[in-house]
Design an enzyme around this catalytic site. Structure first.
Site, mmCIF file in Angstrom:
data_model
loop_
_atom_site.group_PDB
_atom_site.id
_atom_site.type_symbol
_atom_site.label_atom_id
_atom_site.label_comp_id
_atom_site.label_asym_id
_atom_site.label_seq_id
_atom_site.Cartn_x
_atom_site.Cartn_y
_atom_site.Cartn_z
ATOM 1 N N CYS A 123 1.070 -1.070 -0.081
ATOM 2 C CA CYS A 123 -0.272 -0.156 0.360
ATOM 3 C C CYS A 123 0.923 1.555 -0.131
ATOM 4 C CB CYS A 123 -0.923 -0.073 1.255
ATOM 5 S SG CYS A 123 -2.128 1.366 1.502
ATOM 6 N N CYS A 130 -3.387 15.011 2.839
ATOM 7 C CA CYS A 130 -3.495 14.958 1.947
ATOM 8 C C CYS A 130 -4.595 16.667 2.233
ATOM 9 C CB CYS A 130 -4.757 13.676 2.155
ATOM 10 S SG CYS A 130 -5.873 13.819 0.829
ATOM 11 N N CYS A 137 -10.314 9.867 8.532
ATOM 12 C CA CYS A 137 -9.739 9.718 7.847
ATOM 13 C C CYS A 137 -8.316 10.686 8.130
ATOM 14 C CB CYS A 137 -9.417 10.178 6.171
ATOM 15 S SG CYS A 137 -8.288 9.805 6.171
ATOM 16 N N CYS A 359 -6.670 0.730 6.574
ATOM 17 C CA CYS A 359 -6.788 1.983 6.231
ATOM 18 C C CYS A 359 -7.280 3.001 7.228
ATOM 19 C CB CYS A 359 -7.796 1.344 5.505
ATOM 20 S SG CYS A 359 -7.482 0.694 5.036
HETATM 21 N N1 SAH Z 1 -7.623 8.970 -1.535
HETATM 22 C C1 SAH Z 1 -7.218 8.100 -1.677
HETATM 23 C C2 SAH Z 1 -7.119 7.050 -1.114
HETATM 24 C C3 SAH Z 1 -6.395 7.039 -0.060
HETATM 25 S S1 SAH Z 1 -7.425 6.285 1.442
HETATM 26 C C4 SAH Z 1 -9.527 7.710 -1.244
HETATM 27 O O1 SAH Z 1 -9.564 8.298 -0.574
HETATM 28 O O2 SAH Z 1 -9.906 6.437 -1.864
HETATM 29 C C5 SAH Z 1 -8.096 4.925 1.020
HETATM 30 C C6 SAH Z 1 -9.343 3.819 1.962
HETATM 31 O O3 SAH Z 1 -9.246 4.070 2.880
HETATM 32 C C7 SAH Z 1 -10.539 4.803 1.117
HETATM 33 O O4 SAH Z 1 -11.534 3.858 0.719
HETATM 34 C C8 SAH Z 1 -11.012 5.888 2.576
HETATM 35 O O5 SAH Z 1 -12.001 6.299 2.456
HETATM 36 C C9 SAH Z 1 -10.041 4.258 3.325
HETATM 37 N N2 SAH Z 1 -10.640 4.592 4.440
HETATM 38 C C10 SAH Z 1 -9.868 6.447 5.170
HETATM 39 N N3 SAH Z 1 -9.761 6.130 6.611
HETATM 40 C C11 SAH Z 1 -10.614 5.631 7.222
HETATM 41 C C12 SAH Z 1 -10.389 4.621 8.490
HETATM 42 N N4 SAH Z 1 -10.622 5.431 9.434
HETATM 43 N N5 SAH Z 1 -10.905 3.483 8.314
HETATM 44 C C13 SAH Z 1 -11.355 2.886 7.467
HETATM 45 N N6 SAH Z 1 -10.733 3.065 6.027
HETATM 46 C C14 SAH Z 1 -10.486 4.553 6.141
HETATM 47 FE FE1 SF4 Z 2 -7.570 11.609 1.572
HETATM 48 FE FE2 SF4 Z 2 -7.855 10.478 3.344
HETATM 49 FE FE3 SF4 Z 2 -10.539 11.114 2.412
HETATM 50 FE FE4 SF4 Z 2 -8.292 9.717 0.919
HETATM 51 S S1 SF4 Z 2 -9.794 9.441 2.221
HETATM 52 S S2 SF4 Z 2 -8.939 11.551 0.305
HETATM 53 S S3 SF4 Z 2 -6.390 10.279 2.331
HETATM 54 S S4 SF4 Z 2 -8.491 12.495 3.565
#
Ligand code: SAH
Ligand code: SF4
Length: 385
Positions: A123, A130, A137, A359
């Site tokens: 990953c 971001c 997130c 994630c």
């Molecule tokens: N920015 C991109 C890729 C990185 S995040 C995106 O948002 O898709 C990768 C995945 O993890 C995304 O689906 C995001 O929504 C999820 N994710 C982020 N924070 C999380 C959390 N605390 N618990 C579970 N999934 C989460």
């Molecule tokens: Fe950015 Fe996290 Fe949203 Fe993905 S899930 S777009 S890493 S803030």
């Protein structure tokens, strides 16, 4: 594309050394020409150098024995192929490994290796932090944000292969068989650098990970989706998380700019998506917010006619997180409803939770300050401060 040194390496005459990791063969050829190689020879030398970097995994010029000694000396003087510094290496009890990498300017990213029975995914991150501040997130709470260069993105794979002892193994018996661009950052907001790095990873003469084994996850940067499919042809994952704009506006604020209908339309047009190569819709399970049976039915309706599969992600908590994860039974019922509607819905097994590698838990140690934000409540209204 800007290319920076990973380490503050200076050549003896005080000019910063040129970082070569992340350059294409043509770009390497131009660097060699600038070092004085005759144009006719530069392109052959570039091929040899490229082979050392991405097939053998060389991390110093001296080991490149097919290059003349005198050229190796010139390269060492003016160029660098140094990896980013590994600040910390952690190993979860489930086998997941996480590396914290530091670049020249002190910025840090985390890279996670997730082994499974018959394969292993790396990953990787596309940005430091971001800009998109999704409310669930951890990465989105980091204030410091910048794009990673192509070199900094591919270097994550090089370091992981170093640490796992994967050089120069071809495809048979490899530990890293897949790449998921699901670490820190929004890859489609740094597309040229992500694309250059993934092209290096896919190149058959080097690491050779097929585009079918690469998945890029986006929060839904609609205007870039088509280009991603056309230029890279990798698998697409879309962070949907909600079935109506009111809730998605709060969870994934970029939805205000690119609402659900536009996102779904862009997915319908994604080049290369068909039933054998479906788009993954990621859906984080948040207790009381998006996990009701009606949400599952609405999700099935929304995705009707799309080559789609659904990945339910149990919310991974982080210090100060304003949400809770849905109960296991609730997630299972949600998946069952989707399956009954004819979709493949899987529940993502959280990996490496004990080392905060799951994630949305990634965040540089250098940036632990939480931005102030108000969590949305179950009713969708803002919670009192
Ligand atoms: N920015 C991109 C890729 C990185 S995040 C995106 O948002 O898709 C990768 C995945 O993890 C995304 O689906 C995001 O929504 C999820 N994710 C982020 N924070 C999380 C959390 N605390 N618990 C579970 N999934 C989460
Ligand atoms: Fe950015 Fe996290 Fe949203 Fe993905 S899930 S777009 S890493 S803030």
């Amino acid at each position: 594309m800007t290319q920076e040194a990973f380490k503050p390496a200076e050549s003896p005459d005080a000019a910063p050394r040129r970082q070569l990791i992340g350059l294409s063969r043509d770009e390497l050829g131009r660097e060699l020409a600038a070092l004085g190689e005759a144009p006719a020879r530069a392109s052959l030398r570039a091929k040899q150098l490229w082979h050392w970097l991405y097939h053998k995994g060389a991390d110093d010029f001296d080991s490149m024995t097919t290059l003349a000694k005198e050229l190796r000396v010139r390269l060492s003087k003016h160029c660098s192929i140094a990896r980013p510094e590994i600040v910390r290496e952690q190993r979860s009890k489930d086998g997941t490994r996480k590396w914290l990498l530091r670049f020249a300017d002190g910025c840090e990213v985390e890279v996670v290796y997730i082994p499974e029975d018959d394969r292993g995914a790396l990953c990787i991150s596309s940005q430091v932090g971001c800009t998109l501040t999704c409310s669930f997130c951890h990465t989105g709470t980091q204030r410091l944000v910048r794009d990673l260069t192509a070199g900094e993105i591919i270097a994550q794979l090089l370091v992981a292969r170093d640490r796992l002892g994967e050089w120069p193994r071809a495809t048979e018996g490899r530990l890293i068989t897949n790449i998921v661009v699901m670490g820190m950052g929004e890859p489609l907001l740094n597309f040229p650098n992500v694309a250059a790095a993934l092209k290096l990873a896919m190149d058959k003469e080097g690491i050779g990970i097929s585009r079918r084994r690469i998945t890029l996850s986006t929060s839904g940067i609609v205007p870039m989706i088509e280009r991603c499919g056309r230029e890279l042809g990798v698998n697409l994952a879309v962070s949907l998380h909600a079935v109506n704009d009111e809730l998605r506006d709060q969870l994934v604020p970029i939805n205000k700019k690119y609402p659900i209908a536009e996102l779904i339309e862009a997915c319908r047009r994604y080049p290369g998506a068909h039933n054998a190569r479906r788009i993954t819709f990621e859906y984080v399970m948040l207790k009381g917010l998006n996990d009701a049976p009606d949400d599952a039915r609405a999700l099935a309706r929304l995705l009707r006619g799309l080559p789609a599969k659904i990945n339910l992600i149990p919310f991974n908590s982080w210090p100060g997180a304003p949400f809770e994860c849905s109960a296991r039974a609730r997630i299972a019922a949600f998946a069952d409803l989707l399956n009954a509607e004819g979709y493949t819905a899987t529940v993502r097994e959280p990996r490496g939770r004990d080392i905060l590698a799951a994630c949305g838990q990634l965040k540089s140690a250098s940036e632990r300050t939480r931005a102030h934000r108000r969590p949305p409540t179950a009713t969708g209204a803002e919670a009192p401060p």
